[in-house]
Design a protein around this motif. Sequence first.
Motif, PDB file in Angstrom:
ATOM      1  N   VAL A 386       0.837  -1.202   0.000  1.00 20.38           N
ATOM      2  CA  VAL A 386       0.000   0.000   0.000  1.00 20.38           C
ATOM      3  C   VAL A 386       0.869   1.248   0.000  1.00 20.38           C
ATOM      4  N   LEU A 387       1.911   1.259   0.823  1.00 16.60           N
ATOM      5  CA  LEU A 387       2.762   2.445   0.940  1.00 16.60           C
ATOM      6  C   LEU A 387       3.435   2.790  -0.381  1.00 16.60           C
ATOM      7  N   ILE A 388       3.890   1.797  -1.125  1.00 20.46           N
ATOM      8  CA  ILE A 388       4.597   2.071  -2.380  1.00 20.46           C
ATOM      9  C   ILE A 388       3.652   2.187  -3.572  1.00 20.46           C
ATOM     10  N   GLY A 389       2.340   2.082  -3.322  1.00 22.36           N
ATOM     11  CA  GLY A 389       1.365   2.367  -4.366  1.00 22.36           C
ATOM     12  C   GLY A 389       0.928   1.203  -5.218  1.00 22.36           C
ATOM     13  N   GLU A 390       1.351  -0.019  -4.887  1.00 24.83           N
ATOM     14  CA  GLU A 390       0.921  -1.182  -5.660  1.00 24.83           C
ATOM     15  C   GLU A 390      -0.482  -1.635  -5.256  1.00 24.83           C
ATOM     16  N   MET A 391      -0.861  -1.304  -4.019  1.00 30.87           N
ATOM     17  CA  MET A 391      -2.178  -1.662  -3.509  1.00 30.87           C
ATOM     18  C   MET A 391      -2.800  -0.450  -2.821  1.00 30.87           C
ATOM     19  N   SER A 392      -4.047  -0.592  -2.436  1.00 32.38           N
ATOM     20  CA  SER A 392      -4.760   0.436  -1.695  1.00 32.38           C
ATOM     21  C   SER A 392      -5.331  -0.198  -0.433  1.00 32.38           C
ATOM     22  N   LEU A 393      -5.757   0.615   0.517  1.00 35.11           N
ATOM     23  CA  LEU A 393      -6.389   0.054   1.710  1.00 35.11           C
ATOM     24  C   LEU A 393      -7.663  -0.691   1.333  1.00 35.11           C
ATOM     25  N   VAL A 394      -8.443  -0.099   0.431  1.00 38.22           N
ATOM     26  CA  VAL A 394      -9.712  -0.696   0.004  1.00 38.22           C
ATOM     27  C   VAL A 394      -9.676  -0.876  -1.512  1.00 38.22           C
ATOM     28  N   SER A 416      -9.897  -3.165 -12.601  1.00 43.57           N
ATOM     29  CA  SER A 416      -9.778  -1.815 -13.159  1.00 43.57           C
ATOM     30  C   SER A 416      -9.347  -0.795 -12.122  1.00 43.57           C
ATOM     31  N   ILE A 417      -9.177  -1.201 -10.863  1.00 42.66           N
ATOM     32  CA  ILE A 417      -8.633  -0.338  -9.817  1.00 42.66           C
ATOM     33  C   ILE A 417      -7.492  -1.080  -9.133  1.00 42.66           C
ATOM     34  N   LYS A 418      -6.769  -0.376  -8.288  1.00 46.80           N
ATOM     35  CA  LYS A 418      -5.712  -1.025  -7.526  1.00 46.80           C
ATOM     36  C   LYS A 418      -6.324  -2.076  -6.601  1.00 46.80           C
ATOM     37  N   PRO A 419      -5.632  -3.205  -6.435  1.00 42.71           N
ATOM     38  CA  PRO A 419      -6.122  -4.186  -5.462  1.00 42.71           C
ATOM     39  C   PRO A 419      -6.037  -3.620  -4.052  1.00 42.71           C
ATOM     40  N   GLY A 420      -6.852  -4.148  -3.157  1.00 38.95           N
ATOM     41  CA  GLY A 420      -6.913  -3.606  -1.808  1.00 38.95           C
ATOM     42  C   GLY A 420      -6.669  -4.645  -0.735  1.00 38.95           C
ATOM     43  N   LEU A 421      -6.328  -4.157   0.470  1.00 32.60           N
ATOM     44  CA  LEU A 421      -6.212  -5.029   1.628  1.00 32.60           C
ATOM     45  C   LEU A 421      -7.572  -5.593   2.018  1.00 32.60           C
ATOM     46  N   THR A 422      -8.596  -4.790   1.798  1.00 31.15           N
ATOM     47  CA  THR A 422      -9.951  -5.223   2.092  1.00 31.15           C
ATOM     48  C   THR A 422     -10.878  -4.689   1.016  1.00 31.15           C
ATOM     49  N   GLY A 423     -12.135  -5.139   1.055  1.00 35.15           N
ATOM     50  CA  GLY A 423     -13.072  -4.690   0.030  1.00 35.15           C
ATOM     51  C   GLY A 423     -14.469  -5.201   0.334  1.00 35.15           C
ATOM     52  N   MET A 424     -15.346  -5.083  -0.650  1.00 36.05           N
ATOM     53  CA  MET A 424     -16.736  -5.481  -0.467  1.00 36.05           C
ATOM     54  C   MET A 424     -16.867  -6.965  -0.128  1.00 36.05           C
ATOM     55  N   TRP A 425     -16.048  -7.791  -0.769  1.00 31.56           N
ATOM     56  CA  TRP A 425     -16.123  -9.234  -0.526  1.00 31.56           C
ATOM     57  C   TRP A 425     -15.777  -9.545   0.923  1.00 31.56           C
ATOM     58  N   GLN A 426     -14.728  -8.894   1.451  1.00 36.79           N
ATOM     59  CA  GLN A 426     -14.263  -9.179   2.801  1.00 36.79           C
ATOM     60  C   GLN A 426     -15.309  -8.830   3.862  1.00 36.79           C
ATOM     61  N   VAL A 427     -16.117  -7.812   3.607  1.00 33.01           N
ATOM     62  CA  VAL A 427     -17.093  -7.384   4.620  1.00 33.01           C
ATOM     63  C   VAL A 427     -18.501  -7.866   4.291  1.00 33.01           C
ATOM     64  N   SER A 428     -18.618  -8.747   3.302  1.00 33.77           N
ATOM     65  CA  SER A 428     -19.937  -9.248   2.902  1.00 33.77           C
ATOM     66  C   SER A 428     -20.064 -10.744   3.144  1.00 33.77           C
ATOM     67  N   GLY A 429     -19.330 -11.228   4.146  1.00 39.01           N
ATOM     68  CA  GLY A 429     -19.425 -12.652   4.472  1.00 39.01           C
ATOM     69  C   GLY A 429     -18.655 -13.520   3.513  1.00 39.01           C
TER      70      GLY A 429
END
Length: 473
Positions: A386-394, A416-429
């Motif tokens: 995330v820090l170096i810009g390859e990923m995002s928090l979400v 089509s966006i940067k991959p994230g540490l978390t996202g809709m899938w992670q908080v949707s069961g």
Amino acid sequence: MYKKKKRSWVKHLDFIILDMIAAELALFIGVYIKFHSVIFLDRFEWYNLYQSLAKILPFIDLTGVLFTETYTGILRRTKYQEITSTVWHSLINFLGVLLYMYANQTSYYYSRFALGAFGVAMIVVTYIVRVFWKRIIRRRKLLDVNKTSMVVVAESTTVDHCLSEIAHSPYTEFKVEGVVVVDKDMTGQEIQGIPVVANADSLFEYLRTNVVDEIFLDGNTRASEESLAGRLVEQGLTVHMSLIHTNNLMPNRIMETYGDYVVLTTSMHIANNRQAFLKRLMDICGAIVGLVLAFIAFVIFAPVIKLQSPGPVFFTQTRIGKNGRRFKFYKFRTMYIDAEERKKELMSQNEMKGNMFKMENDPRVTPIGHFLRKYSIDELPQFWNVLIGEMSLVGTRPPLEEEYENYALHHKARLSIKPGLTGMWQVSGRSDIKDFEQVVALDTEYISNWSLGLDIKIIFKTIAVVFGGKGSK
């Protein structure tokens, strides 16, 4: 997701900040030459006046920027043209300083010699800083650093003019990686040094298997362009249309200029510069906090990981990022060393339908690995990505290379966006979702409805999921 091109003074925020620093440094130099003292560190004649001037100087500089066009075409200016621009910019700043002193009725108390040295130093320092920074920017642009990948789709009769207008400027934020000629099969040839990578029949297969961020469409009929643009946007690509006349193409669209073309740009979601800046700022701040937690976790769990399964503490793997870019992905190791080889034996027990692998009570996971996964502690090293810009928090979780190779065309929309540490899938069961198509649907829903508020909401939901022990199984 597409970020609008920077406009007006925002485009040159780096030069604005550097000019402010140069002006401050020049004031320090002028005062030091006259009084042999440093502002804010030494007491000298009327030192409080110079301290006040140092504090107000950035605002004087910014005011001058708002009322002049000093940065217009700055990257294209020669060194000699930059001298004239720098003198004009410094003169505006100096006049602003004189107005400030006049308004405060303090001009009498300032040293004329110190102000003169400040004016000369401001020209010299600003010029040196500008030339140096332009050299860095030009070198980066020539190396195509951080440029998006664009493919031009055109007909044989218009492709030469199209490429001459948009493909060869070193100052664009994109690089034309290839061209598609739709009315002839010219695959394998080159036009103006740019390879013809596909024809009308092989276009979508090329897009599925290669890194492409944006498409420039230069067709001859509105209907054909709109039909193709609609299909491309569904795959998560950003589309720029040569504007003839359009009617209800997509809800997300903006007008832009590429060379002498006026185009309609459409994408699944379009973020403005303020939103993109705040998302990146949030990523950096979150990454710094996350890396502190990762260090603490390393101190606590690294000995246990090595004790239970000799080998490296960190697990490194190539993952697929935005629009197919490959990057190194980091985790605390939660599996035995031979986990990748044993995966082939366990594929028949895969609980996911589609291009993902998940298995409850996976025998490859070490005892401490189960604990690290339950509370998502194993994900902490990804804050470095995330820090170096390859990923995002979400964002969307990055797939494995073998998963990506089996993607259908519409699956690529989730990249089509940067991959994230978390996202809709992670908080949707996510533990209850067994169908990859549901994952894709959640990811595309996130991209289409993205906002900073949604990111913050997902982050808070993720924290609740982690502390509830509902992490990955």
